[in-house]
Enzyme design. Structure first.
Site, PDB file in Angstrom:
ATOM      1  CB  THR A  11     -54.022  71.344  24.992  1.00 20.46           C
ATOM      2  OG1 THR A  11     -53.039  70.698  24.169  1.00 20.46           O
ATOM      3  CG2 THR A  11     -54.556  70.346  26.002  1.00 20.46           C
ATOM      4  N   GLY A  12     -54.604  72.891  21.933  1.00 22.08           N
ATOM      5  CA  GLY A  12     -54.114  73.983  21.076  1.00 22.08           C
ATOM      6  C   GLY A  12     -55.199  75.013  20.792  1.00 22.08           C
ATOM      7  CD  GLN A  13     -55.471  80.066  17.162  1.00 21.67           C
ATOM      8  OE1 GLN A  13     -55.148  81.184  17.504  1.00 21.67           O
ATOM      9  NE2 GLN A  13     -55.315  79.651  15.911  1.00 21.67           N
ATOM     10  CG  ASP A  57     -47.940  60.103  21.847  1.00 23.57           C
ATOM     11  OD1 ASP A  57     -47.702  60.387  20.656  1.00 23.57           O
ATOM     12  OD2 ASP A  57     -47.325  60.597  22.805  1.00 23.57           O
ATOM     13  CD  GLN A  82     -42.823  70.519  15.500  1.00 26.00           C
ATOM     14  OE1 GLN A  82     -43.236  71.502  16.140  1.00 26.00           O
ATOM     15  NE2 GLN A  82     -42.174  70.652  14.385  1.00 26.00           N
ATOM     16  CB  SER A  83     -47.937  73.080  14.187  1.00 27.31           C
ATOM     17  OG  SER A  83     -47.978  73.704  15.448  1.00 27.31           O
ATOM     18  CB  SER A 124     -50.759  73.528   6.993  1.00 25.62           C
ATOM     19  OG  SER A 124     -49.907  74.632   6.817  1.00 25.62           O
ATOM     20  CD  GLU A 126     -45.537  76.850   6.086  1.00 25.27           C
ATOM     21  OE1 GLU A 126     -44.588  76.396   5.444  1.00 25.27           O
ATOM     22  OE2 GLU A 126     -45.625  78.045   6.406  1.00 25.27           O
ATOM     23  CE1 TYR A 148     -47.153  71.574  10.703  1.00 22.52           C
ATOM     24  CE2 TYR A 148     -47.135  73.354   9.103  1.00 22.52           C
ATOM     25  CZ  TYR A 148     -47.796  72.590  10.039  1.00 22.52           C
ATOM     26  OH  TYR A 148     -49.116  72.848  10.300  1.00 22.52           O
TER      27      TYR A 148
END
Ligand code: GDP
Length: 321
Positions: A11-13, A57, A82-83, A124, A126, A148
């Site tokens: 459901t995310g981008q 999940d 959880q971004s 990522s 990050e 994160y």
């Protein structure tokens, strides 16, 4: 035979763009969706009859094993996490549960239930945090600077460890910021394209921004998901940086967006120090030499084209209201 893919974070981008790409390529697409997020299907409404939603999940190992057994996918893309970086400071343990241990559970489920499935892990930029070199390559040391990034670094190395230890086809794509009309307006790219469209349509008068000299490596989410798919089509699993390979400043972005609507940005934009970020000294920019050479991949959309398509989208959407 029709290929099957399972996407977490459907459901995310990125999940929504990847699902579109795989449907287009003739895949049977399954999406792992948490019960709690099933109310938020905005980005995939148009795919409702083309994607099969399975409930599970990342916090629950047995649900993952059930979903993998039931869908028996050839390819698994882990785009869930959880971004939101600020939330990773207020909920560090939950961030680690989803973003780090969730990947352990997923890898373990693949190993037990479908060891020949190919696995893509969304790493990522990050993980680099405050890197000691710029541009970053696949060899640049990880120095994450928030929970994160730390969780993503764990997931990255677990994915590589499962490849080395168990021979899984598992690989990591280290993505930099990627944008699209499906991005939220809290991110500076969409904030600017949305504001330019609002001002053009007389729905707003001004725009407050933080550091105009901040630079980012921005690429289009559609380009990024194409690279993800491409990575899983190779003979051997490997890890790649997925980025545009160039940086642009917020100033260039705002100039370009206002140019698209025929306005001079300086008449509307003011600087608000509350949007400044601490510690923005080192540039995060990815080297795309490896992915370009080995996979012959590079972004199809330039920075200017991305700005233009997002401004056009926002103009159209706002005019329909
Ligand atoms: P992220 O930091 O990669 O998650 O992406 P953002 O889109 O939130 O921020 C990108 C860059 O834009 C950062 O370097 C910010 O310092 C800079 N920036 C400048 N003005 C703003 C602003 O008004 N909002 C946000 N979110 N970022 C801004």
């Amino acid at each position: 035979m029709q290929k099957k893919a399972l996407i977490t974070g459907l459901t995310g981008q990125d999940g929504s763009y990847l699902a579109e790409l795989l449907v287009e390529k003739g895949y049977q697409v399954f999406g792992l969706v948490r019960r709690s997020s099933s109310g938020n299907l905005d980005r995939i409404n148009h795919l409702a009859d083309k994607v099969e939603i399975l409930s599970g999940d990342l916090l629950d190992q047995s649900s993952l094993m059930d979903v993998i057994t039931e869908s028996s996918p050839d390819e698994i893309y882990n785009l869930a996490s959880q971004s939101y970086v600020p939330l990773s400071w207020t909920q560090p343990a939950l961030t680690a549960e989803y973003t780090a241990l969730g990947v352990s559970r997923l890898l373990e489920s693949i190993r037990r239930c479908k060891p020949d499935a190919r696995f893509y892990q969304a790493s990522s930029s990050e993980v680099f945090g405050q890197p000691d070199e710029s541009p970053q390559t696949e060899q640049t040391a990880f120095r994450p600077r928030n929970p994160y990034g730390v969780a993503k670094a764990y997931a990255h190395w677990m994915t590589i460890n499962y490849r080395q230890k168990y021979g899984l086809y598992s690989c990591c794509g280290i993505t930099y910021t990627h944008e699209s009309p499906r991005r939220g307006t809290e991110f500076v790219f969409r904030k600017i394209t949305h504001a330019a469209a609002m001002i053009k349509l007389g729905m707003s008068q001004d725009l407050k921004l933080g550091n105009l000299d901040a630079r980012r490596d921005w690429c289009y989410a559609k380009d990024a998901v194409h690279a993800m798919w491409f990575m899983l089509q190779q003979d051997k699993p490997d890890d790649f940086i997925i980025a545009s390979g160039e940086t642009h400043s917020v100033r260039e972005l705002v100039e370009c967006a206002f140019r698209c609507v025929g306005l001079n940005w300086e008449d509307y934009v003011s600087v608000d120090p509350s949007f400044y970020r601490p510690d923005e000294t080192v540039q995060l920019v990815g080297s795309i030499d490896k992915i370009r050479k080995q996979l012959n991949w590079q972004p199809q959309y330039s920075f200017e084209e991305l700005v233009e398509l997002m401004v056009d989208h926002d103009l159209k959407r706002l005019s329909e209201k």
